[in-house]
Design a protein around this motif. Structure first.
Motif, short mmCIF file in Angstrom:
data_model
loop_
_atom_site.label_atom_id
_atom_site.label_comp_id
_atom_site.label_asym_id
_atom_site.label_seq_id
_atom_site.Cartn_x
_atom_site.Cartn_y
_atom_site.Cartn_z
N GLY A 229 -6.45 -3.58 -15.57
CA GLY A 229 -7.56 -3.79 -15.02
C GLY A 229 -7.57 -3.76 -13.62
O GLY A 229 -8.60 -4.37 -13.26
N LYS A 230 -6.63 -3.49 -12.96
CA LYS A 230 -6.94 -3.78 -11.36
C LYS A 230 -6.45 -2.38 -10.86
O LYS A 230 -5.63 -1.52 -11.16
N LEU A 231 -7.68 -1.96 -9.93
CA LEU A 231 -7.55 -0.59 -9.43
C LEU A 231 -7.04 -0.38 -7.90
O LEU A 231 -7.15 -1.39 -7.30
N LEU A 232 -6.31 0.42 -7.85
CA LEU A 232 -5.60 0.24 -6.43
C LEU A 232 -6.66 0.84 -5.44
O LEU A 232 -7.40 1.77 -5.71
N THR A 233 -6.83 0.29 -4.35
CA THR A 233 -7.84 0.71 -3.31
C THR A 233 -6.99 1.55 -2.25
O THR A 233 -5.94 1.83 -2.00
N ARG A 234 -7.85 2.12 -1.36
CA ARG A 234 -7.56 2.95 -0.31
C ARG A 234 -6.52 2.28 0.37
O ARG A 234 -5.54 2.57 1.06
N SER A 235 -6.96 1.00 1.00
CA SER A 235 -6.42 0.14 1.61
C SER A 235 -4.87 -0.24 1.07
O SER A 235 -3.83 -0.30 1.93
N ASP A 236 -4.87 -0.52 -0.25
CA ASP A 236 -3.75 -0.63 -0.91
C ASP A 236 -2.48 0.72 -0.77
O ASP A 236 -1.39 0.41 -0.28
N LEU A 237 -3.06 1.91 -0.95
CA LEU A 237 -2.43 3.06 -0.82
C LEU A 237 -1.91 3.08 0.75
O LEU A 237 -0.75 3.68 1.09
N ALA A 238 -2.79 2.89 1.71
CA ALA A 238 -2.61 2.84 3.13
C ALA A 238 -1.10 2.15 3.37
O ALA A 238 -0.35 2.40 4.27
N ARG A 239 -1.60 0.90 3.07
CA ARG A 239 -0.22 0.20 3.62
C ARG A 239 1.04 0.16 2.67
O ARG A 239 2.05 0.11 3.32
N ALA A 240 1.00 0.66 1.49
CA ALA A 240 2.07 1.12 0.76
C ALA A 240 2.83 2.30 1.44
O ALA A 240 4.06 2.44 1.76
N ARG A 241 2.07 3.33 1.98
CA ARG A 241 2.52 4.47 2.71
C ARG A 241 3.05 3.96 3.99
O ARG A 241 4.19 4.68 4.26
N GLN A 242 2.69 3.18 4.64
CA GLN A 242 2.94 2.67 5.96
C GLN A 242 4.43 2.20 5.85
O GLN A 242 5.60 2.22 6.32
N ARG A 243 4.35 1.14 4.74
CA ARG A 243 5.52 0.46 4.54
C ARG A 243 6.79 1.30 3.88
O ARG A 243 7.85 1.10 4.29
N TYR A 244 6.43 2.31 3.32
CA TYR A 244 7.57 3.22 2.74
C TYR A 244 8.10 4.08 4.09
O TYR A 244 9.30 4.42 3.93
N GLU A 245 7.13 4.52 4.86
CA GLU A 245 7.44 5.35 5.92
C GLU A 245 8.62 4.71 6.80
O GLU A 245 9.55 5.32 7.40
N THR A 246 8.72 3.47 6.85
CA THR A 246 9.89 2.88 7.55
C THR A 246 11.12 3.10 7.05
O THR A 246 12.14 2.50 7.57
N LEU A 247 11.22 3.44 5.56
CA LEU A 247 12.56 3.66 5.15
C LEU A 247 12.75 5.22 4.96
O LEU A 247 13.83 5.45 4.57
#
Length: 266
Positions: A229-247
């Motif tokens: 029931g919860k849709l991911l937003t573009r902001s959610d995706l952008a934050r996840a991408r940024q955090r993953y890039e640190t790894l």
């Protein structure tokens, strides 16, 4: 002796039914893309093949998915009398039938309530399925029940720390199950009555070019990060991408699996 299902309260039964329905739906949706996307899962299945007994006539692949491992087992034991692939997801079984028209019986069923008589199999194999089962004790008791005396169970599952990078990228991701450690699996196996219990651990690491490829790799095996029931937003995706890039490492974005292999003998 057949083990009768234990009594459960209505609320507990409803919760378990809802969980099974969600898992079956997710894996059914993933079925058409599973073989292409589940490269990590295929690689980890190789560890099971190195432990196979020299002979087995009646074989069960538990959580068979689209049947790739089941078909390999059929080829490995050309003189087998019966081989079955069991999965909770009808979509996976439809894909298995399409991909493998050979004489394999495909069964829709729950690992905690196996639709088989006692002492039906010489060998039960399962690759990365039992971590999806809430009741580990019941699953291992069922596996022991359907094994013949002296029969073997070879099971791959996942331990804590698996998908840690995904957990770092997303806030409280629903994809991350409560993985159980080696000691918990040993207790469950001994409690189920297996006379020999061996649990080995190893770490497997895979790399992907970007977040989309990472997410395809886990979605392709039925996992998800969005809660129902919860849709991911573009902001959610952008934050996840940024955090993953640190790894990021030289080969790409890492995904770590802590693999447990259970070798059990009845």
């Amino acid at each position: 002796m057949n083990t009768a299902p234990s009594a459960v309260e209505p609320a507990e039964h409803d919760e378990a039914t809802e969980w099974r329905t969600r898992v079956a739906h997710a894996f059914s949706r993933a079925a058409p893309h599973y073989v292409r996307r589940a490269t990590a899962q295929h690689a980890m299945s190789e560890h099971l093949l190195t432990h196979l007994p020299s002979q087995a006539e009646c074989i069960l692949d538990l959580g068979c998915g689209p049947g790739e491992l089941t078909a390999r087992l059929a080829r490995h034991y050309p003189d087998h009398r019966r081989i079955e692939g069991l999965d909770l997801a009808p979509g996976m079984l439809a894909e298995a039938r399409r991909r493998h028209p050979e004489a394999i019986r495909w069964v829709c069923g729950d690992a905690a309530m196996l639709p088989h008589a006692d002492t039906s199999f010489d060998l039960v194999v399962s690759n990365l399925a039992i971590q999806w089962c809430p009741d580990l004790d019941r699953v291992l008791s069922e596996i022991r029940r359907v094994l013949r005396p002296g029969g073997r169970a070879l099971l791959n599952t996942l331990a804590p720390g698996t998908l840690a990078e995904v957990g770092h990228a997303w806030t409280r991701p629903a994809a991350l199950l409560e993985f159980r450690d080696a000691a918990r699996h040993r207790r469950a196996a001994h409690g189920a009555g297996f006379r020999r219990v061996e649990v080995t651990a190893r770490t497997e690491r895979f790399h992907y070019p970007d977040l989309s490829a990472v997410m395809a790799s886990i979605k392709g095996v039925g996992a998800q990060v969005a809660r129902p029931g919860k849709l991911l937003t573009r902001s959610d995706l952008a934050r996840a991408r940024q955090r993953y890039e640190t790894l990021r490492e030289a080969p790409g974005l890492p995904v770590t699996y802590h693999l447990l292999t259970l070798d059990l003998e009845r």
